[in-house]
Design an enzyme around this catalytic site. Sequence first.
Site: not given
Length: 658
Positions: A34, A37, A113, A134, A169, A309
């Site tokens: 880190d 970086y 999902k 969206r 997503e 679902k």
Amino acid sequence: MNYEKASQRITELKEIINNSNYNYYVLDNPTISDFDYDMYLRELETLEAQFPELITQDSPTHRVGGQSDNTFDKVPHTVQMGSLQDVFSFDELYSFHNRVKEVINPIYVVEPKIDGLSVSLEYVNGVFTRGSTRGDGFVGEDVTQNLKTIKSIPLKLAEAIPYLEVRGEVYMPRKSFEKVIQEQIDNDEEPFKNPRNAAAGSLRQKNSKITAKRKLDIFVFNIQQIEGKEITTHSETLDYLKQLGFKVSPSYPQFNNMDQVIDEVNKIGEKRYEYPFDIDGAVVKVNSLSDRTKLGATAKYPKWAVAFKYPPEEKETILLNVEINVGRTGALTPTAVFEPVQLAGTTVSRAVLHNQDFIDEKDIRIGDTIIVRKAGDIIPEVLKSVKHQENSIPYKIPEFCPSCGEKTVREGAQAAMRCVNPKCPSAIYRSIIHFASRNAMNIDGLGPAIVQALIDSDNIKTIADLYYLEKDKLLQMERMGEKSIDNLLNAIEKSKENQLSKLVFGLGIRNVGQKAAELLCNHFHSIDAVVNAQYNELIMIEGYGDIIANSILDFFSKQDNLDIIDKLKAAGVNMQQESEIQSDILKGKTFVITGTLPTLSRNEAKDIIEQNGGKVSSSVSKKTNYVLAGEEAGSKLTKANQLGVTAITQQELLDMLQ
């Protein structure tokens, strides 16, 4: 360093940083520390500040976030971003399968999902150019700058494909969600209900620095449009996207019958709580893209996919007690204590009840049989009361503070009951913890246990007392070794150098979060100016309204708070906000930005102008010096021409800085 060497080094640094981001955020296999970086990123930022003409659209420095536009531009979707039909039983899955079999002999792909926010990412010649939400499926909003803060989104693809639009997503990992929720609770803010709600709220922040801090992530799961490549199946799509550098759906096995599909749906459901992110179901898709075309779509859904679902897990238990905690702003927060139950893979026995209105609405009483669940499968919540004990009475939050005994008040239309005693022990304890937190004064080693011990030993009564701690007295405390004391005192001493905005946020002014503190201090630059600010001055700050302005006036009207400021001053705590201006070469010049610039976003151009002393306005007037115009510049450029205002290009702006 000259221009040529700087250009070469910037190219090297971008490659190192982009590879590191891919290994860390996509492959989960970090290749550099880190610290290294951070050093590479700082070097790149320094070089780009020295040579702004070398800044490119795919630079990793764009991920840190900055000011976004106050409104999000509308983005029409060339390919509709539709939604899937939900199914809730295996019978419905078989019905779906039977409908598909009437047209084709299907092979299915099954994926988890992810419960997040659907977005479109567009690439031209392999470079990320635009990202949008969206929306209603036909028109979304431009959130490009906020999406750039998500480090698993490649700014440059492994292949310079002419044009690519993908759908993904965006989600908030569980660890990030838990951290954000805790910060909101500590700040007496209304917490997000679930990770999806948190992701949506974070992605639509007007300040992308806030988005960057929320640690969002993404899975890409579909190609919307592509030029220069032929693909025939969905699984091939995901394989190719992975090669380009995207983080794709975590699993996508293929099956040729519905029994196997249902087995996979069950497997995903059984391990849903093992994922580090939230899922609310499994998606079943036809694999062949040509078969999808044959199946077509209804007016609402494609006929080649459904989303199974999972039902939320809810449990009955008995409410044993209601505990009252006093926050740093004096808010009394009720917490339900109930018989332990297993929910979403863990044992839970407590849930926040928010306020009296929440309790009254659900008619919650001690001894009730209640139904509990985890909001977003993470945060325990009381859903409702289903049975009262005989002779039970509605629960009321005490009228007196459980910590100091002072009478509590409910101010105006606010839901929270508050203890307004500035010397309340619980409020002092939480205010000191907040003051020492990372986003405030960042005093390493000053955790809750140490704070409580310092209060109990009478070493501190206010935040200002931290800067007057004496080593000899601390050595007399139990479980305080000399090394830990030295580390604590050094951390306190170091915090004196913080920017004023850190201090103002640490003061815990109601309704003044981290960003509001930065805006306040960047406007006034000193604590004296902040203390003496008038309402009409405060209300002029971008993003400020009546509530924040009055909260600041109220805080600094109290003598106890002014005494703390004086004591902090005397201790040598920094009371100034350093300007981010790098030069005054554009001082006195007002710019208006319009259209799409070649390599800079409007926000990046705005930052460059302001960091060099210029001002940016949203509208063209006779006082405007320059209109910075890109492609598709509209009415602002027309008005500039009518008023005789000079229009310049991005390159002409950068030339001004030389």
